[in-house]
Design an enzyme around this catalytic site. Sequence first.
Site, short mmCIF file in Angstrom:
data_model
loop_
_atom_site.label_atom_id
_atom_site.label_comp_id
_atom_site.label_asym_id
_atom_site.label_seq_id
_atom_site.Cartn_x
_atom_site.Cartn_y
_atom_site.Cartn_z
N ASP A 159 -12.11 -6.24 6.17
CA ASP A 159 -13.15 -6.09 7.15
C ASP A 159 -13.43 -7.44 7.92
O ASP A 159 -13.66 -7.48 9.08
CB ASP A 159 -14.19 -5.93 6.32
CG ASP A 159 -14.15 -4.84 5.19
OD1 ASP A 159 -13.98 -3.62 5.89
OD2 ASP A 159 -13.82 -4.89 4.23
N HIS A 187 -17.38 -3.40 0.53
CA HIS A 187 -16.11 -2.65 1.40
C HIS A 187 -16.43 -1.06 1.54
O HIS A 187 -16.16 -0.35 1.03
CB HIS A 187 -15.03 -2.91 0.37
CG HIS A 187 -13.97 -2.36 1.58
ND1 HIS A 187 -13.45 -2.65 2.82
CD2 HIS A 187 -13.13 -1.47 1.10
CE1 HIS A 187 -12.44 -1.87 3.11
NE2 HIS A 187 -12.18 -1.30 2.13
P1 NAD Z 1 -1.10 5.59 -2.11
O1 NAD Z 1 -1.45 6.63 -2.48
O2 NAD Z 1 0.13 5.29 -0.98
O3 NAD Z 1 -0.69 4.57 -3.41
C1 NAD Z 1 -1.33 4.43 -4.45
C2 NAD Z 1 -0.12 4.31 -5.66
O4 NAD Z 1 -0.89 4.04 -6.72
C3 NAD Z 1 0.63 5.56 -5.91
O5 NAD Z 1 1.87 5.29 -5.73
C4 NAD Z 1 0.09 5.98 -7.16
O6 NAD Z 1 1.05 6.79 -7.87
C5 NAD Z 1 -0.31 4.71 -7.98
N1 NAD Z 1 -1.21 4.56 -8.83
C6 NAD Z 1 -2.00 5.84 -9.14
N2 NAD Z 1 -2.90 5.47 -10.16
C7 NAD Z 1 -2.27 4.34 -11.01
C8 NAD Z 1 -2.50 3.99 -12.08
N3 NAD Z 1 -3.43 4.27 -13.07
N4 NAD Z 1 -1.50 2.80 -12.28
C9 NAD Z 1 -0.61 2.27 -11.50
N5 NAD Z 1 -0.49 3.04 -10.30
C10 NAD Z 1 -1.38 4.04 -10.05
O7 NAD Z 1 -2.43 4.63 -1.51
P2 NAD Z 1 -2.53 3.32 -0.85
O8 NAD Z 1 -2.66 3.68 0.81
O9 NAD Z 1 -1.43 2.24 -1.17
O10 NAD Z 1 -3.72 2.75 -1.01
C11 NAD Z 1 -3.93 2.42 -2.50
C12 NAD Z 1 -5.66 2.19 -2.50
O11 NAD Z 1 -6.10 0.87 -1.47
C13 NAD Z 1 -6.48 3.32 -2.04
O12 NAD Z 1 -7.34 3.43 -3.08
C14 NAD Z 1 -7.09 2.89 -0.91
O13 NAD Z 1 -8.32 3.53 -0.62
C15 NAD Z 1 -7.34 1.54 -0.81
N6 NAD Z 1 -7.58 0.50 0.08
C16 NAD Z 1 -8.29 -0.48 0.01
C17 NAD Z 1 -8.57 -1.51 1.19
C18 NAD Z 1 -9.62 -2.45 1.13
O14 NAD Z 1 -9.77 -3.18 2.36
N7 NAD Z 1 -10.03 -2.86 0.06
C19 NAD Z 1 -7.63 -1.17 2.33
C20 NAD Z 1 -6.83 -0.19 2.44
C21 NAD Z 1 -6.46 0.87 1.37
C1 LMR Z 2 -9.88 0.68 4.94
O1 LMR Z 2 -10.94 -0.16 5.10
O2 LMR Z 2 -9.11 0.84 5.79
C2 LMR Z 2 -9.61 1.17 3.56
O3 LMR Z 2 -10.38 0.73 2.64
C3 LMR Z 2 -9.11 2.56 3.43
C4 LMR Z 2 -10.32 3.41 3.70
O4 LMR Z 2 -10.47 4.22 2.77
O5 LMR Z 2 -11.06 3.02 4.71
#
Ligand code: NAD
Ligand code: LMR
Length: 326
Positions: A159, A187
């Site tokens: 962000d 967030h």
């Molecule tokens: P994704 O689905 O591609 O990957 C997530 C992975 O986590 C998968 O491979 C899944 O098998 C694994 N997983 C699920 N449960 C698990 C557990 N208990 N232990 C270990 N691994 C586990 O998702 P992604 O695009 O990589 O996103 C992951 C997370 O990050 C999501 O919750 C997304 O919303 C979040 N995210 C946060 C931000 C932020 O700014 N804070 C930004 C982008 C994404």
């Molecule tokens: C983001 O900010 O891009 C991530 O947290 C993914 C989402 O759900 O928005």
Amino acid sequence: MKAPVRVAVTGAAGQISYSLLFRIAAGQMLGEDQPVILQLLEITPALGALEGVAMELDDCAFPLLAGIVQTDDPNVAFKDADYALLVGARPRGPGMERKDLLEANAAIFSVQGKAINDNASPDIKVLVVGNPANTNALIAQRNAPNINPRQFTAMTRLDHNRAMTQLAQKTGTTINDVKKMTIWGNHSSTQYPDLHHATVNGKTAIDMVDQAWYEGTYIPEVQQRGAAIIKARGASSAASAANAAIAHMRSWALGTAEGDWVSMGVYSDGSYGIAEGLIYSYPCVCKNGDWEIVQGLEVNDFSRDRMAATEQELAEERDAVSHLLP
Ligand code: NAD
Ligand code: LMR
């Protein structure tokens, strides 16, 4: 060469990790003189895909990569870990708010908090990326009573970076000219990107933009950027999220630049009147591997209302997962 440190990454076969792991192994997170052992956690059905990621890491022949552990057991993944990036969680789809993931994801973080408590280095630095990141960090922290709560943080650096770029584009400058950006709170779509302390080439940013644009365009665009990426890409942000995770950990471990600060979701000590114990995004400076909340910033009524609204949402999320907070 330094002794290797252990970096645990969860969700290691997911899309964020596919951008993240290679950069950690290349030294972009902890420095080009710091060898790392990657301890990769996945759920059992994804261990095959994880093996493929590990094969590719091997095939990069990274000089700093001192070992790879692949496991579906959190006790193994967090064993003696110095750093943990908790990425593994379900991402949201179109039309969802991040807090809609609370039910699906919250349980993951109580298990992992316990495993960190029981296995990790007592000095571990934890970054929660999986959404809803602040409340997941709170759950992990509360399940790790032997670890200092300051060592659990949530990612709002994405962000922060988004807010810097939108401001630079509006003012016809580059991000190198923008300093002292602040994201307050969650967030989520209640986060508050604050231009009252940010500067562009040394001038106060809020004085360079009109209030209607700030309120009507800038704030909502930063708040909704994650949703806009999902709409455009059909999947949530991945490379930019990995980049922000690298930047968050690098700032924490190696320090922030003189005269600047970064936004981090950290354990609230009550600063700026925010309820103690929430994981709330504040402006932070980092030095000697530790963070401090920037103190003494003036908060006007406009900012106070927005800081309180995002605090309120975090308190509601906390109350919704009270069964997971020992
Ligand atoms: P994704 O689905 O591609 O990957 C997530 C992975 O986590 C998968 O491979 C899944 O098998 C694994 N997983 C699920 N449960 C698990 C557990 N208990 N232990 C270990 N691994 C586990 O998702 P992604 O695009 O990589 O996103 C992951 C997370 O990050 C999501 O919750 C997304 O919303 C979040 N995210 C946060 C931000 C932020 O700014 N804070 C930004 C982008 C994404
Ligand atoms: C983001 O900010 O891009 C991530 O947290 C993914 C989402 O759900 O928005």
